[in-house]
Every structure is written in structure tokens, then in C-alpha cells.
Design an enzyme around this catalytic site. Structure first.
Site, PDB file in Angstrom:
ATOM      1  N   LYS A   4     -92.386 118.942  86.264  1.00 48.25           N
ATOM      2  CA  LYS A   4     -90.930 118.776  86.338  1.00 48.25           C
ATOM      3  C   LYS A   4     -90.206 119.961  85.712  1.00 48.25           C
ATOM      4  O   LYS A   4     -88.971 120.039  85.773  1.00 48.25           O
ATOM      5  CB  LYS A   4     -90.513 117.475  85.664  1.00 48.25           C
ATOM      6  CG  LYS A   4     -91.073 116.214  86.331  1.00 48.25           C
ATOM      7  CD  LYS A   4     -90.606 114.964  85.641  1.00 48.25           C
ATOM      8  CE  LYS A   4     -91.324 113.723  86.151  1.00 48.25           C
ATOM      9  NZ  LYS A   4     -91.006 113.388  87.540  1.00 48.25           N
ATOM     10  N   GLN A  14     -87.800 113.760  81.703  1.00 46.94           N
ATOM     11  CA  GLN A  14     -86.556 114.216  82.326  1.00 46.94           C
ATOM     12  C   GLN A  14     -85.674 115.032  81.384  1.00 46.94           C
ATOM     13  O   GLN A  14     -84.636 115.542  81.809  1.00 46.94           O
ATOM     14  CB  GLN A  14     -85.765 113.008  82.839  1.00 46.94           C
ATOM     15  CG  GLN A  14     -86.475 112.171  83.876  1.00 46.94           C
ATOM     16  CD  GLN A  14     -86.711 112.926  85.180  1.00 46.94           C
ATOM     17  OE1 GLN A  14     -86.032 113.894  85.487  1.00 46.94           O
ATOM     18  NE2 GLN A  14     -87.694 112.475  85.952  1.00 46.94           N
ATOM     19  N   HIS A  64     -88.913 104.096  83.014  1.00 48.56           N
ATOM     20  CA  HIS A  64     -89.869 104.367  84.092  1.00 48.56           C
ATOM     21  C   HIS A  64     -91.088 103.486  83.850  1.00 48.56           C
ATOM     22  O   HIS A  64     -91.429 103.162  82.715  1.00 48.56           O
ATOM     23  CB  HIS A  64     -90.258 105.847  84.041  1.00 48.56           C
ATOM     24  CG  HIS A  64     -91.065 106.330  85.189  1.00 48.56           C
ATOM     25  ND1 HIS A  64     -92.414 106.084  85.294  1.00 48.56           N
ATOM     26  CD2 HIS A  64     -90.734 107.060  86.288  1.00 48.56           C
ATOM     27  CE1 HIS A  64     -92.872 106.656  86.395  1.00 48.56           C
ATOM     28  NE2 HIS A  64     -91.879 107.246  87.024  1.00 48.56           N
TER      29      HIS A  64
END
Length: 408
Positions: free
Chosen positions: A224, A201, A121
Site C-alpha cells: 500500500k 492505511q 478491517h
């Protein structure tokens, strides 16, 4: 097995979008919030709202207890050695930038190496680009296999005695790859380097043990993992954090201030200048409670099952290209539907009440490696189910019909 009643805990999911029940498949971008988290933030503002660490009045004490209580929960959640190793930040991006701007210049110089991958990212790429530019270091990339995975033998060749920092995502936000972080940490340490892990993630979807991984730094975002936006954390080994200089200066992080010199508080507060994100931390603490009630292992099993089902169903659509490894461990599925632009795919799906992501996903070097400009991405979480994947498949077939593609 995760109960279907879990979905009922998320108020936002109980609505129609464009005349269809909402199917939310953009969890890699941000997760929805359970009622438990919403109520915790609401309760803080209604009953405990005050600044932390400063006031001796009742509200100040309650706010401080809630804020530091969230730090304790997070330390246990990722198995940090102590709360001193948990720095609250705005999120993963801020946490990674702290490492690059504070730790980086103290160890990286001209001729040294920083090792990453092409699938990072932008938050775990640009800070290292900037550090390399400022110091004269070399940015090196571990080669990717056709499915986006990396081989440890390639990592061994790329990481050398000149390497000072290895930075890598535990889980790719595009390819759904889970990297062998523990093994990479061992390789880095054998060469005298440290490893920085982008955990944005991974933390919401699997059990994370930073001591077992032996990572030196680990960054995560609350939004998240069911918590509010604007709250995240940096884990760092205590000895490394103690040797680092703060990157923000002002109130709260000081010990003593003179006219020409100042000293800093001890960990973790020397990195938390100014009024912190108190309500966000309270929400994060409630989110951790919610996740632990369900169990991270159970969540991981649920998402692995959904990913396998999604791979099977999507592979039935002729002309659809899937990216990343098969039998992935996380619920991130990236694809393209023939020559239909991903933004057009996402627009048609939105008309059916289905929310996915389209674009480069803050991974432009990876898009170039894939030889595409952008992709579509469906990402799952604990409140998703197989029937929603069926609706996604039906909508994609409808999209093909809309753009006059021949059905397989």
C-alpha cells in the site's frame, strides 16, 4: 507541492483501459509501483540473489546487507527505537495475527476485555474474535458517531480495568476516519492495557512516529506504500516482543536445537522463521527512499486537498450518498449512487478506464452499521490529480444516465 512529473515514474499508469487513459483510484487496496522500486527488485534478482544470514560468500553478504538495510530504513521511517523492534511479515494481516496468537494468550483470560470498533478491517477483527473465543474474554466495541468517528468520552467508558488489549485502525479503509490513536493509547495505558494499531492505511499517507503515538504494536503493509506485495512489518516495543513466543518454527529463527529442546535467536529474527521475503524487503527499502524524497507531509497535504475537492465534486451529484466525515485528512471517499449496485457502478467506470473498489471492503460489520450491503470507494495517492476526479464525476453522471436515473 507534488510535481506532475511524479506520475511519469509509474509505468503502469501510462496505458489505456477500454480505450481510455487509466485513472487508478483503488489505492486503498494497493498502490502502484514507481520505476525506482521495480528497478531495485530487478537489480536484486539480477545481481544479489542469495539467501540471507547464512552464506559467507559475496552474494549472501550483499543480500543480507540489502535485507537488513531495509529494516534500518523502516525503523527510521516510523521512528522505532531500534531495528530489533521491526519484524518483517507478509503484511498487516500476518502482523496482527502474530500479536493475537503470541501476545494475546499470555495476557488475556476469562473475564478480560478486548476493545475494538465496528469499522475495523476483518484483519483487525477476526484475530480478536478468535482470541476471545479461546480465552473466554469479552469483545467490546467503542460506539461510532453518525460520521464514523469515535469520541474519547466513549472510549473512556468502554476501556476499563478489565481491558487487556485495545486494537484500532489509525485510518479507516472505508470511512476515511483518522482515529486519535495517541489519546487512545494514553487511555489504554492508564487501565493497564496495551494498544495495537492497524497502520495499513496510515503509513503510506502521513508521517508516523510510533514513539510519539506510544503504541505498543503497529502493523503495516508494503504494497500500500509503493512496495511489492507480500512484504510488511510488525513494530512492537522491545520488552513485549522479548516476552513473546515465536509463532513459526524452523530454520533461521533458531539459536540451538537439541533432540527435545530448542532455543531462539534474539530479536528480531526469532519471529522470522524460514527464508524471508528478501526481494520484497529490498523493494520496501526503495519505496521508503522514494516517499522520503517527496516528503510524507507533502503527500499528506496533496491527498487532503484531493479529498476536499472530491467531496465537493461528488456532493454535486444528486442521489449520491457520501459516507464518513467531511474535511477528512486522507484520500478515501466511499459512496453509493442511488440504488445502483456498487458493482454495476464499478463496471461502468471500468468501461471509462477508471478503477475504483466496490464491495464490503473486508468490513462487513461496518456495512451492517451503515445499513448497506456494499459501497463504492475511490482512494487517492500521490500520483493522482484533480483532473482524474473530474473524470470520475463525469463517469458517475454517465452511470446515472445509463441506469436511467434523473439528473439533478
Amino acid at each position: 507541492m507534488i510535481s506532475s512529473s511524479i506520475r511519469e515514474q509509474f509505468p503502469i499508469l501510462n496505458q489505456n483501459i477500454n480505450g481510455h487513459p487509466l485513472v487508478y483510484l483503488d489505492n486503498a487496496a494497493t498502490s502502484q509501483k514507481p520505476r525506482q522500486v521495480i528497478e531495485a527488485v530487478k537489480s536484486y534478482y539480477e545481481w544479489d540473489n542469495a539467501n540471507v544470514h547464512r552464506g559467507v560468500h559475496t552474494l549472501g553478504s550483499r543480500a543480507t546487507d540489502a535485507y537488513e538495510g531495509a529494516r534500518e530504513k523502516l525503523a527510521k521511517f516510523i521512528n522505532a527505537r531500534s531495528t530489533q523492534e521491526i519484524i518483517f511479515t507478509r503484511g498487516t494481516t500476518t502482523a496482527l495475527n502474530i500479536v493475537a496468537s503470541s501476545y494475546g494468550p499470555s495476557v488475556v483470560g476469562e473475564g478480560d476485555e478486548i476493545v475494538i470498533t465496528q469499522m475495523e478491517h476483518h484483519s483487525n477483527l477476526i484475530p480478536w474474535q478468535q482470541l476471545a473465543k479461546k480465552t473466554g474474554a469479552t469483545l467490546k466495541y467503542i460506539p461510532l458517531q453518525p460520521d464514523g468517528t469515535i469520541l474519547l468520552v466513549d472510549a473512556e467508558k468502554t476501556i476499563t480495568d478489565q481491558t487487556k488489549i485495545v486494537a484500532i485502525a489509525y485510518v479507516s479503509n472505508v470511512m476515511g476516519v483518522t482515529h486519535p490513536v495517541k489519546e487512545l493509547a494514553a487511555i489504554a495505558h492508564r487501565h493497564g492495557a496495551i494498544i495495537v494499531v492497524d497502520g495499513a492505511q496510515s503509513t503510506p499517507h502521513m508521517k508516523v512516529d510510533v514513539q510519539d503515538l506510544d503504541c505498543d504494536f503497529y502493523a503495516l503493509s508494503g504494497h500500500k506504500m509503493l512496495a511489492p506485495t507480500g512484504i510488511g512489518a510488525l513494530y512492537g516495543k522491545k520488552a513485549l516482543l522479548e516476552a513473546m513466543e515465536p509463532v513459526e518454527f524452523g530454520g533461521e529463527m533458531i539459536d540451538d536445537v537439541g533432540l527435545y529442546e530448542s532455543t531462539w535467536k534474539e530479536l528480531p529474527w526469532k519471529f522470522e522463521g524460514g527464508t524471508p521475503i528478501i526481494a520484497g524487503a529490498v523493494g520496501l527499502g526503495a519505496a521508503i527512499d522514494f516517499l522520503q524524497e517527496i516528503g510524507l507531509d507533502e503527500i499528506h497535504r496533496h491527498e487532503t486537498k484531493l479529498a476536499a475537492y472530491a467531496e465537493h465534486r461528488l456532493s454535486e451529484i444528486s442521489g449520491l450518498s457520501l459516507y464518513g466525515p467531511r474535511n477528512r485528512e486522507v484520500g478515501v471517499i466511499t459512496f453509493n449512487l442511488g440504488d445502483v449496485h456498487p458493482h454495476d457502478v464499478a463496471t461502468v467506470l471500468d468501461a471509462e478506464g477508471i478503477a475504483i473498489r466496490a464491495g464490503h471492503h473486508c468490513c462487513q460489520p461496518l456495512m451492517r452499521w451503515l445499513e448497506v450491503s456494499s459501497t463504492a470507494r475511490a482512494s487517492f495517492y500521490l500520483y493522482n490529480n484533480e483532473s482524474e476526479i473530474d473524470l470520475l464525476v463525469a463517469a458517475l453522471i454517465k452511470t446515472k444516465e445509463y441506469f436511467a436515473y434523473e439528473l439533478g
